[in-house]
Design a protein around this motif. Sequence first.
Motif, PDB file in Angstrom:
ATOM      1  N   GLU A 244      -6.940  10.785  -8.737  1.00  0.00           N
ATOM      2  CA  GLU A 244      -5.755  11.713  -8.789  1.00  0.00           C
ATOM      3  C   GLU A 244      -4.632  11.005  -9.532  1.00  0.00           C
ATOM      4  O   GLU A 244      -3.961  11.892 -10.323  1.00  0.00           O
ATOM      5  N   LEU A 245      -4.721   9.855  -9.417  1.00  0.00           N
ATOM      6  CA  LEU A 245      -3.580   9.032 -10.201  1.00  0.00           C
ATOM      7  C   LEU A 245      -3.902   8.051 -10.940  1.00  0.00           C
ATOM      8  O   LEU A 245      -5.039   7.237 -10.799  1.00  0.00           O
ATOM      9  N   PRO A 246      -3.150   7.749 -12.046  1.00  0.00           N
ATOM     10  CA  PRO A 246      -3.392   6.502 -12.945  1.00  0.00           C
ATOM     11  C   PRO A 246      -3.366   5.060 -12.132  1.00  0.00           C
ATOM     12  O   PRO A 246      -2.531   5.165 -11.179  1.00  0.00           O
ATOM     13  N   ILE A 247      -4.059   4.168 -12.534  1.00  0.00           N
ATOM     14  CA  ILE A 247      -4.214   2.968 -11.634  1.00  0.00           C
ATOM     15  C   ILE A 247      -2.877   2.264 -11.273  1.00  0.00           C
ATOM     16  O   ILE A 247      -2.731   2.258  -9.900  1.00  0.00           O
ATOM     17  N   PRO A 248      -1.966   2.151 -12.090  1.00  0.00           N
ATOM     18  CA  PRO A 248      -0.650   1.712 -11.423  1.00  0.00           C
ATOM     19  C   PRO A 248       0.098   2.611 -10.508  1.00  0.00           C
ATOM     20  O   PRO A 248       0.558   2.012  -9.820  1.00  0.00           O
ATOM     21  N   GLU A 249       0.071   3.880 -10.734  1.00  0.00           N
ATOM     22  CA  GLU A 249       0.640   4.736  -9.850  1.00  0.00           C
ATOM     23  C   GLU A 249      -0.158   5.020  -8.392  1.00  0.00           C
ATOM     24  O   GLU A 249       0.374   4.926  -7.476  1.00  0.00           O
ATOM     25  N   LEU A 250      -1.414   4.945  -8.647  1.00  0.00           N
ATOM     26  CA  LEU A 250      -2.182   4.736  -7.459  1.00  0.00           C
ATOM     27  C   LEU A 250      -1.766   3.532  -6.618  1.00  0.00           C
ATOM     28  O   LEU A 250      -1.640   3.406  -5.319  1.00  0.00           O
ATOM     29  N   ILE A 251      -1.707   2.479  -7.163  1.00  0.00           N
ATOM     30  CA  ILE A 251      -1.173   1.234  -6.638  1.00  0.00           C
ATOM     31  C   ILE A 251       0.027   1.310  -5.963  1.00  0.00           C
ATOM     32  O   ILE A 251       0.290   0.914  -4.709  1.00  0.00           O
ATOM     33  N   GLY A 252       1.116   1.904  -6.499  1.00  0.00           N
ATOM     34  CA  GLY A 252       2.404   2.071  -6.196  1.00  0.00           C
ATOM     35  C   GLY A 252       2.252   2.993  -4.745  1.00  0.00           C
ATOM     36  O   GLY A 252       3.061   2.464  -3.953  1.00  0.00           O
ATOM     37  N   PHE A 253       1.386   4.013  -5.146  1.00  0.00           N
ATOM     38  CA  PHE A 253       1.446   5.022  -3.934  1.00  0.00           C
ATOM     39  C   PHE A 253       0.847   4.040  -2.464  1.00  0.00           C
ATOM     40  O   PHE A 253       1.300   4.132  -1.414  1.00  0.00           O
ATOM     41  N   ALA A 254      -0.185   3.207  -2.673  1.00  0.00           N
ATOM     42  CA  ALA A 254      -0.757   2.578  -1.764  1.00  0.00           C
ATOM     43  C   ALA A 254       0.401   1.537  -0.949  1.00  0.00           C
ATOM     44  O   ALA A 254       0.330   1.281   0.143  1.00  0.00           O
ATOM     45  N   ASN A 255       0.865   1.100  -2.047  1.00  0.00           N
ATOM     46  CA  ASN A 255       1.960  -0.095  -1.683  1.00  0.00           C
ATOM     47  C   ASN A 255       3.126   0.430  -0.771  1.00  0.00           C
ATOM     48  O   ASN A 255       3.446   0.021   0.363  1.00  0.00           O
ATOM     49  N   GLU A 256       3.547   1.895  -1.207  1.00  0.00           N
ATOM     50  CA  GLU A 256       4.425   2.454  -0.223  1.00  0.00           C
ATOM     51  C   GLU A 256       4.013   2.976   1.061  1.00  0.00           C
ATOM     52  O   GLU A 256       4.835   2.822   2.129  1.00  0.00           O
ATOM     53  N   VAL A 257       2.653   3.142   1.299  1.00  0.00           N
ATOM     54  CA  VAL A 257       1.981   3.592   2.371  1.00  0.00           C
ATOM     55  C   VAL A 257       2.071   2.549   3.297  1.00  0.00           C
ATOM     56  O   VAL A 257       2.389   2.289   4.696  1.00  0.00           O
ATOM     57  N   ALA A 258       1.532   1.348   2.944  1.00  0.00           N
ATOM     58  CA  ALA A 258       1.270   0.189   3.664  1.00  0.00           C
ATOM     59  C   ALA A 258       2.901  -0.445   4.060  1.00  0.00           C
ATOM     60  O   ALA A 258       2.776  -0.821   5.212  1.00  0.00           O
ATOM     61  N   ALA A 259       3.711  -0.295   3.141  1.00  0.00           N
ATOM     62  CA  ALA A 259       4.948  -0.756   3.631  1.00  0.00           C
ATOM     63  C   ALA A 259       5.662   0.159   4.849  1.00  0.00           C
ATOM     64  O   ALA A 259       6.387  -0.332   5.593  1.00  0.00           O
ATOM     65  N   GLU A 260       5.263   1.327   4.704  1.00  0.00           N
ATOM     66  CA  GLU A 260       5.650   2.244   5.739  1.00  0.00           C
ATOM     67  C   GLU A 260       5.387   1.892   7.041  1.00  0.00           C
ATOM     68  O   GLU A 260       5.599   1.971   8.024  1.00  0.00           O
ATOM     69  N   ARG A 261       3.826   1.566   6.973  1.00  0.00           N
ATOM     70  CA  ARG A 261       2.930   1.198   8.122  1.00  0.00           C
ATOM     71  C   ARG A 261       3.607  -0.162   8.742  1.00  0.00           C
ATOM     72  O   ARG A 261       3.889  -0.088  10.074  1.00  0.00           O
ATOM     73  N   VAL A 262       4.155  -0.989   8.130  1.00  0.00           N
ATOM     74  CA  VAL A 262       4.655  -2.366   8.838  1.00  0.00           C
ATOM     75  C   VAL A 262       5.916  -2.239   9.399  1.00  0.00           C
ATOM     76  O   VAL A 262       6.424  -3.000  10.101  1.00  0.00           O
ATOM     77  N   ARG A 263       6.601  -1.144   9.030  1.00  0.00           N
ATOM     78  CA  ARG A 263       7.972  -0.780   9.553  1.00  0.00           C
ATOM     79  C   ARG A 263       7.902  -0.466  11.071  1.00  0.00           C
ATOM     80  O   ARG A 263       9.082  -0.577  11.841  1.00  0.00           O
ATOM     81  N   HIS A 264       6.641  -0.194  11.636  1.00  0.00           N
ATOM     82  CA  HIS A 264       6.609   0.616  12.727  1.00  0.00           C
ATOM     83  C   HIS A 264       5.845  -0.464  13.615  1.00  0.00           C
ATOM     84  O   HIS A 264       4.640  -0.791  13.359  1.00  0.00           O
ATOM     85  N   SER A 265       6.107  -0.687  15.064  1.00  0.00           N
ATOM     86  CA  SER A 265       5.262  -1.290  16.106  1.00  0.00           C
ATOM     87  C   SER A 265       4.195  -0.482  16.731  1.00  0.00           C
ATOM     88  O   SER A 265       4.605   0.429  17.069  1.00  0.00           O
ATOM     89  N   GLY A 266       3.087  -1.096  16.652  1.00  0.00           N
ATOM     90  CA  GLY A 266       1.757  -0.327  17.625  1.00  0.00           C
ATOM     91  C   GLY A 266       0.858   0.208  16.587  1.00  0.00           C
ATOM     92  O   GLY A 266       1.332   0.436  15.285  1.00  0.00           O
ATOM     93  N   PRO A 267      -0.222   0.385  17.089  1.00  0.00           N
ATOM     94  CA  PRO A 267      -1.422   0.813  15.996  1.00  0.00           C
ATOM     95  C   PRO A 267      -1.338   2.069  15.484  1.00  0.00           C
ATOM     96  O   PRO A 267      -2.051   2.491  14.592  1.00  0.00           O
ATOM     97  N   ARG A 268      -0.725   3.156  16.106  1.00  0.00           N
ATOM     98  CA  ARG A 268      -0.401   4.598  15.767  1.00  0.00           C
ATOM     99  C   ARG A 268       0.946   4.989  15.616  1.00  0.00           C
ATOM    100  O   ARG A 268       0.929   6.150  15.157  1.00  0.00           O
ATOM    101  N   SER A 269       1.664   4.301  15.767  1.00  0.00           N
ATOM    102  CA  SER A 269       3.414   4.698  15.765  1.00  0.00           C
ATOM    103  C   SER A 269       3.683   4.982  14.415  1.00  0.00           C
ATOM    104  O   SER A 269       4.432   5.902  14.304  1.00  0.00           O
TER     105      SER A 269
END
Length: 281
Positions: A244-269
Amino acid sequence: MRVLLAGLCTVDVVQRVDELPEPGHKVQSRSAETAAGGPATNAAVTVAALGGRPTLLTVLGAHPLAELARTDLAACGVDVLDALPTHPDPPAVSAVAVRERDGERTVVSHNAAALPEELAAVPLPTTSSTDAVLVDGHHPALALAAARWAREEGVPVVVDAGSWKPVFADVFPLADVVACSADFRAPDGALADVPTVITTAGPDPVRWRSGGESGEVAVPSVEAKDTLGAGDVWHGALVARAGELPIPELIGFANEVAAERVRHSGPRSWLGPVRARMGER
């Protein structure tokens, strides 16, 4: 986005501690949680959080511990294709300790054993109602079957290459994208013919090469509270928008999602915040 994800499903016991214990010592944890884990599994949970429809092809079996994983995955919106639903052995279990002050974790795990001989056929989708496939290589028979099926159906294949596994010698020629870490080591030439290769490096920029082009994409700087499964979440976000996205934009999207994950404690929070911030993007 309908995604088939083939690979490992574990039962994770996650405890938060002030400090990781020295050998021979005990510590009191701040909290304890149980959740389904594993690279393909965490990626599937991410796909669901981003509004996709994930199906996890794995081995859970009939052991009571498997029900813990099934219940958690159902609550997360992940469908399961169990290659051996009557298998009596327990699923792989991981003991995880997450340090409170910086989110760093240690993991003791027993990855998937070889599939027993009674696996007669891999239960792949019966129709081409799949937009992308991700494999992590932990169940070699499942990884290869899923990649071959995807190639026949014209569906893009993403490989989560956490560490070299012999099955990758057969899977990489079928792959459209191989995403690996800076520590990944493969035999000479193994990645030469892969159309797109992406290399992550924790908080450092993600490097990529595709179609004769190359570059790098910066990773957001965040205060990490829990790094458990962050790489798996990154792969899930990548496959959730693959094509759906060009490779640089796809990577940027994945980076943002992973960054949001590490902001929160716990496996599902982190699921709610990811749904709120990223699900419509």
